[in-house]
Motif scaffolding. Structure first.
Motif, PDB file in Angstrom:
ATOM      1  N   ARG A 167      16.794 -34.325 -24.841  1.00  0.00           N
ATOM      2  CA  ARG A 167      16.137 -34.534 -23.538  1.00  0.00           C
ATOM      3  C   ARG A 167      15.120 -35.663 -23.616  1.00  0.00           C
ATOM      4  O   ARG A 167      14.974 -36.453 -22.686  1.00  0.00           O
ATOM      5  N   ARG A 168      14.410 -35.730 -24.732  1.00  0.00           N
ATOM      6  CA  ARG A 168      13.454 -36.813 -24.902  1.00  0.00           C
ATOM      7  C   ARG A 168      14.172 -38.163 -24.964  1.00  0.00           C
ATOM      8  O   ARG A 168      13.731 -39.149 -24.373  1.00  0.00           O
ATOM      9  N   LEU A 169      15.282 -38.185 -25.674  1.00  0.00           N
ATOM     10  CA  LEU A 169      16.039 -39.434 -25.814  1.00  0.00           C
ATOM     11  C   LEU A 169      16.535 -39.947 -24.469  1.00  0.00           C
ATOM     12  O   LEU A 169      16.470 -41.153 -24.197  1.00  0.00           O
ATOM     13  N   VAL A 170      17.049 -39.055 -23.625  1.00  0.00           N
ATOM     14  CA  VAL A 170      17.617 -39.531 -22.362  1.00  0.00           C
ATOM     15  C   VAL A 170      16.535 -40.147 -21.486  1.00  0.00           C
ATOM     16  O   VAL A 170      16.744 -41.171 -20.840  1.00  0.00           O
ATOM     17  N   GLY A 171      15.349 -39.533 -21.462  1.00  0.00           N
ATOM     18  CA  GLY A 171      14.270 -40.110 -20.665  1.00  0.00           C
ATOM     19  C   GLY A 171      13.867 -41.486 -21.144  1.00  0.00           C
ATOM     20  O   GLY A 171      13.717 -42.430 -20.358  1.00  0.00           O
ATOM     21  N   GLU A 172      13.721 -41.610 -22.446  1.00  0.00           N
ATOM     22  CA  GLU A 172      13.321 -42.896 -23.019  1.00  0.00           C
ATOM     23  C   GLU A 172      14.419 -43.951 -22.843  1.00  0.00           C
ATOM     24  O   GLU A 172      14.140 -45.113 -22.545  1.00  0.00           O
ATOM     25  N   ALA A 173      15.668 -43.550 -23.048  1.00  0.00           N
ATOM     26  CA  ALA A 173      16.775 -44.503 -22.962  1.00  0.00           C
ATOM     27  C   ALA A 173      16.979 -44.990 -21.532  1.00  0.00           C
ATOM     28  O   ALA A 173      17.224 -46.186 -21.303  1.00  0.00           O
ATOM     29  N   LEU A 174      16.884 -44.104 -20.559  1.00  0.00           N
ATOM     30  CA  LEU A 174      17.023 -44.523 -19.166  1.00  0.00           C
ATOM     31  C   LEU A 174      15.877 -45.436 -18.760  1.00  0.00           C
ATOM     32  O   LEU A 174      16.068 -46.416 -18.028  1.00  0.00           O
ATOM     33  N   SER A 175      14.690 -45.126 -19.239  1.00  0.00           N
ATOM     34  CA  SER A 175      13.536 -45.987 -18.950  1.00  0.00           C
ATOM     35  C   SER A 175      13.746 -47.375 -19.527  1.00  0.00           C
ATOM     36  O   SER A 175      13.461 -48.395 -18.886  1.00  0.00           O
ATOM     37  N   GLN A 176      14.277 -47.423 -20.751  1.00  0.00           N
ATOM     38  CA  GLN A 176      14.531 -48.719 -21.375  1.00  0.00           C
ATOM     39  C   GLN A 176      15.597 -49.490 -20.601  1.00  0.00           C
ATOM     40  O   GLN A 176      15.470 -50.699 -20.388  1.00  0.00           O
ATOM     41  N   ALA A 177      16.663 -48.814 -20.172  1.00  0.00           N
ATOM     42  CA  ALA A 177      17.723 -49.481 -19.418  1.00  0.00           C
ATOM     43  C   ALA A 177      17.178 -50.070 -18.120  1.00  0.00           C
ATOM     44  O   ALA A 177      17.498 -51.205 -17.748  1.00  0.00           O
ATOM     45  N   GLN A 178      16.326 -49.304 -17.426  1.00  0.00           N
ATOM     46  CA  GLN A 178      15.730 -49.808 -16.196  1.00  0.00           C
ATOM     47  C   GLN A 178      14.843 -51.006 -16.474  1.00  0.00           C
ATOM     48  O   GLN A 178      14.833 -51.986 -15.720  1.00  0.00           O
ATOM     49  N   GLN A 179      14.105 -50.945 -17.571  1.00  0.00           N
ATOM     50  CA  GLN A 179      13.224 -52.049 -17.932  1.00  0.00           C
ATOM     51  C   GLN A 179      14.024 -53.313 -18.208  1.00  0.00           C
ATOM     52  O   GLN A 179      13.697 -54.401 -17.730  1.00  0.00           O
ATOM     53  N   VAL A 180      15.100 -53.181 -18.971  1.00  0.00           N
ATOM     54  CA  VAL A 180      15.948 -54.325 -19.280  1.00  0.00           C
ATOM     55  C   VAL A 180      16.566 -54.893 -18.006  1.00  0.00           C
ATOM     56  O   VAL A 180      16.684 -56.106 -17.833  1.00  0.00           O
TER      57      VAL A 180
END
Length: 230
Positions: A167-180
């Motif tokens: 669950r922690r990974l999905v939040g961080e990964a989606l945030s990174q994708a949006q940032q990129v």
């Protein structure tokens, strides 16, 4: 239209260089992380298996670098804008156990794979083929699923900890994708249009919302394959 016709647009060329630069650095870091995970593997067969996954990721990196060089773009220049965001993501999601490292390789990298495949829907066919080839599963999915499920069978308590980690990974990964997606104007233009000519497909805000919903759905599916609650 040929790829050269698409790349004749300087803005589109910059956007493709951004996409490939982000991919290249992602593949390079995937290689180094898996190589490190290999060293931590509890048995020799597992060490060899993870090392094999690392080698496959490096081959993908080499494919992308070769395309950048063919475009006349220095790979280190293309990768440079994405180093801070990618490194920050990995710093925030540093695994504390070997199993967490494997789940990150499957779940975290899986979200990145899905994101870049979504973006590839808006590029020329040759670039799309390269992206899909570089994002191809090199066997890590089945390997991680087998290892994690076996670990859960051996010690059911592992499931709760790994589910929280996922669950922690999905939040961080989606945030990174949006940032990129939004911080680089050229890359954002691939999604919302404005480069590559009037007939190039693009996404509206509603489609962007659906795209991130699909990323979340795929994450849930991956967690299910691992035997973990999303």
């Amino acid at each position: 239209m040929t790829q050269d016709d698409w790349l004749a647009d300087p803005q589109y060329r910059e956007a493709v260089a951004d996409l490939l630069g982000a991919l290249a650095y992602g593949e390079l870091t995937a290689f180094t992380r898996l190589a490190g995970d290999s060293e931590l593997s509890p048995t020799q067969p597992l060490k060899a298996a993870v090392a094999g996954l690392a080698v496959a990721e490096f081959r993908h990196y080499e494919m992308i670098v070769a395309r950048l060089e063919a475009m006349g773009v220095a790979p280190e220049t293309a990768m440079a804008p994405f180093i801070p965001a990618v490194d920050a993501f990995h710093e925030r999601t540093r695994p504390s156990t070997w199993l967490e490292g494997l789940v990150k390789a499957y779940v975290g990298d899986g979200i990145a794979t899905d994101f870049y495949r979504e973006v590839a829907a808006y590029v020329d066919p040759s670039t799309r083929e390269l992206v899909n080839s570089a994002m191809q599963d090199v066997g890590q999915a089945d390997f991680v699923v087998k290892v994690v499920r076996e670990a859960i069978r051996t010690d059911p308590r592992v499931a709760g900890r790994l589910a929280l980690w996922g669950r922690r990974l999905v939040g961080e990964a989606l945030s990174q994708a949006q940032q990129v997606a939004v911080e680089r104007d050229a890359l954002a233009s691939l999604l919302v249009g404005g480069v590559g000519g009037p007939h190039r497909p693009s996404a509206d805000l509603a489609e962007l919302g659906r795209m991130f919903a699909r990323l979340t759905d795929e994450h849930t599916r991956r967690m299910g394959r691992l035997g973990l609650a999303a």
